[in-house]
Design an enzyme around this catalytic site. Structure first.
Site, PDB file in Angstrom:
ATOM      1  N   GLU A  17     -16.573   2.166   2.627  1.00 22.64           N
ATOM      2  CA  GLU A  17     -15.583   1.232   3.154  1.00 22.64           C
ATOM      3  C   GLU A  17     -15.496   1.300   4.682  1.00 22.64           C
ATOM      4  OE1 GLU A  17     -11.935   1.099   0.502  1.00 22.64           O
ATOM      5  OE2 GLU A  17     -12.900   2.907  -0.246  1.00 22.64           O
ATOM      6  N   SER A 190     -11.810  -0.427  -2.571  1.00 17.65           N
ATOM      7  CA  SER A 190     -12.304  -1.739  -2.147  1.00 17.65           C
ATOM      8  C   SER A 190     -13.270  -2.354  -3.158  1.00 17.65           C
ATOM      9  CB  SER A 190     -12.982  -1.648  -0.766  1.00 17.65           C
ATOM     10  OG  SER A 190     -12.030  -1.378   0.221  1.00 17.65           O
ATOM     11  N   TYR A 259     -13.250  -9.486   0.599  1.00 19.23           N
ATOM     12  CA  TYR A 259     -13.586  -9.434   2.019  1.00 19.23           C
ATOM     13  C   TYR A 259     -14.609 -10.466   2.501  1.00 19.23           C
ATOM     14  CZ  TYR A 259     -11.426  -4.877   1.336  1.00 19.23           C
ATOM     15  OH  TYR A 259     -10.562  -3.872   1.011  1.00 19.23           O
ATOM     16  N   ARG A 298      -0.056   1.346  -1.837  1.00 18.48           N
ATOM     17  CA  ARG A 298      -0.016   0.080  -2.579  1.00 18.48           C
ATOM     18  C   ARG A 298      -0.299   0.410  -4.040  1.00 18.48           C
ATOM     19  NH1 ARG A 298      -4.740  -2.647  -1.504  1.00 18.48           N
ATOM     20  NH2 ARG A 298      -5.346  -2.248  -3.658  1.00 18.48           N
ATOM     21  N   ASP A 300      -1.046  -0.994  -7.824  1.00 21.43           N
ATOM     22  CA  ASP A 300      -1.598  -2.180  -8.481  1.00 21.43           C
ATOM     23  C   ASP A 300      -1.287  -2.167  -9.972  1.00 21.43           C
ATOM     24  OD1 ASP A 300      -2.624  -2.501  -5.959  1.00 21.43           O
ATOM     25  OD2 ASP A 300      -4.700  -2.063  -6.506  1.00 21.43           O
ATOM     26  N   GLU A 314      -3.698   1.344 -10.594  1.00 21.32           N
ATOM     27  CA  GLU A 314      -4.026   2.448  -9.695  1.00 21.32           C
ATOM     28  C   GLU A 314      -3.098   2.445  -8.497  1.00 21.32           C
ATOM     29  OE1 GLU A 314      -8.116   1.555  -8.839  1.00 21.32           O
ATOM     30  OE2 GLU A 314      -7.598   0.445  -7.024  1.00 21.32           O
ATOM     31  N   ASN A 316      -3.158   3.198  -4.222  1.00 18.32           N
ATOM     32  CA  ASN A 316      -4.000   3.302  -3.023  1.00 18.32           C
ATOM     33  C   ASN A 316      -3.162   3.881  -1.896  1.00 18.32           C
ATOM     34  OD1 ASN A 316      -6.639   1.543  -3.671  1.00 18.32           O
ATOM     35  ND2 ASN A 316      -4.851   0.593  -4.619  1.00 18.32           N
ATOM     36  N   GLY A 320      -6.021  -1.496   2.552  1.00 22.84           N
ATOM     37  CA  GLY A 320      -6.455  -2.328   3.666  1.00 22.84           C
ATOM     38  C   GLY A 320      -5.279  -2.621   4.581  1.00 22.84           C
TER      39      GLY A 320
END
Length: 366
Positions: A17, A190, A259, A298, A300, A314, A316, A320
């Site tokens: 990443e 990612s 992305y 974050r 999810d 999950e 994070n 990002g």
């Protein structure tokens, strides 16, 4: 105005990443409050070399305007420019706090956090334990299970185990998860190395792909669901943002959808009943606390299309971080601007460091 806080923004790194990190770091550097903070960029090459100050600026070409790069280079403190390409710039008095805008392995997995702990420098985000557990999809799922958080079925195994007992694992996956299913490296983000597979041949190819990125593979059941995300901010008293939904431009929200093609849609806030939104916020904070997270994360989720069941996917710990990334957009819709968000994260890092500084970490036996 008092002395500005000197913030080292770490970016790049050896992770898959790397490029995402450059975009996130450029956004942070551009938006950080210049009245409060003095930025020191520190780029980490794909080979793992640390380049402080001016040596890091070529890595940001194409991510920052040339005039911004020139401005940063002309305002760097001499103590940083005098440092070598090793870790001299983490010495006393050179840096006040580190903002590790690093995603994936060697940045989001507890490794860089451990280095900051040894150097006794405040840093933004989760600590060593939370970073490591959050990065490892198998172990985060085990922690969530202990905490009673609902989640999808999964299987995890090492590459070496797959090589020795491939047929056994195929049979187990087909029996317990079925097709379609998702195959992922256990330690990456990612959506790198992830495949959605619909038959045995694709499963074998997907495991080989995921095995290029990690020694451990995780296979998850496919759930027809809405993908919803919640941002969390804080230390001991974390707050959750409004939920947002991702509508992917591809069959699933893979690296290209995130992305490259720019066609995926964020619906913020997500179109959800009030009680469902509150449940998501509550589960996000529970997940944050379950891994002993701090600073930001974050979380999810899946919401099943057939019965509305909410499942955690999950967490994070360094998502990002461009102004257009879901984490920042969720807080923007919750009343915190991108620049304010950066300031708040730095404050949380300093707050956490001050609390830990007062702990007894060594003693003499008499």
């Amino acid at each position: 105005m008092g002395k500005k806080i000197r913030v080292a923004v770490l970016f790049g790194g050896k992770s898959g990443e790397h490029d995402v990190s450059l975009s996130s770091a450029a956004s942070v550097i551009k938006a950080i409050d210049p009245e409060k903070y003095e930025v020191i960029p520190i780029g980490i090459t794909r080979e793992g070399h640390f380049n402080p100050g001016k040596r890091s600026l070529p890595m940001l070409q194409g991510k920052l305007e040339p005039e911004k790069i020139e401005q940063i280079g002309s305002n760097l403190p001499q103590v940083v420019e005098d440092a070598g390409t090793d870790l001299d710039f983490f010495g006393p008095g050179k840096i006040d706090v580190v903002f590790p805008v690093l995603h994936g392995t060697f940045g989001e997995d507890g490794t860089i956090q451990g280095m900051m702990e040894i150097a006794q420098i405040p840093y933004v985000g989760a600590g060593v334990l939370a970073s490591a557990v959050g990065m490892d999809k198998e172990f985060s799922k085990k922690v969530f299970a202990v905490e009673g958080l609902p989640q999808a079925k999964y299987l995890a195994f090492l590459k070496s185990g797959w090589a020795k007992r491939k047929e056994e694992w195929i049979a187990k996956i087909e029996e317990e998860l079925g097709y379609p299913c998702f195959v992922k490296p256990a330690n990456l983000g990612s959506s790198v190395g992830i495949s959605k597979v619909k038959k045995r041949d694709e499963l074998i190819e997907a495991v080989e792909l995921a095995g290029q990125f990690d020694r451990k593979i995780i296979v998850e059941e496919f759930i027809p669901a809405h993908e919803v995300e919640v941002a969390v901010l804080g230390n001991d008293e974390p707050k959750a943002s409004v939920p947002g939904e991702i509508v992917s431009s591809n069959e699933f929200y893979d690296y290209r959808a995130k992305y490259v093609d720019g066609k995926s849609v964020m619906r913020i806030p997500a179109d959800l009943p009030g009680e469902v939104a509150e449940k998501l916020r509550d589960l996000a904070i529970r997940a944050f606390r379950a891994i002993d997270c701090s600073g930001l994360a974050r979380v999810d989720f899946f919401i099943r299309k057939d019965n509305g069941e909410v499942l955690i996917n999950e967490i994070n710990t360094m998502p990002g971080f461009t102004p257009f990334s879901m984490y920042a957009k969720l807080w923007e819709h919750s009343g915190i601007s991108y620049s304010e968000l950066i300031s708040r994260l730095i404050e949380l890092a300093l707050e956490r460091f001050e609390e830990k500084k007062n702990l007894i970490t060594s003693f003499e036996v008499k």
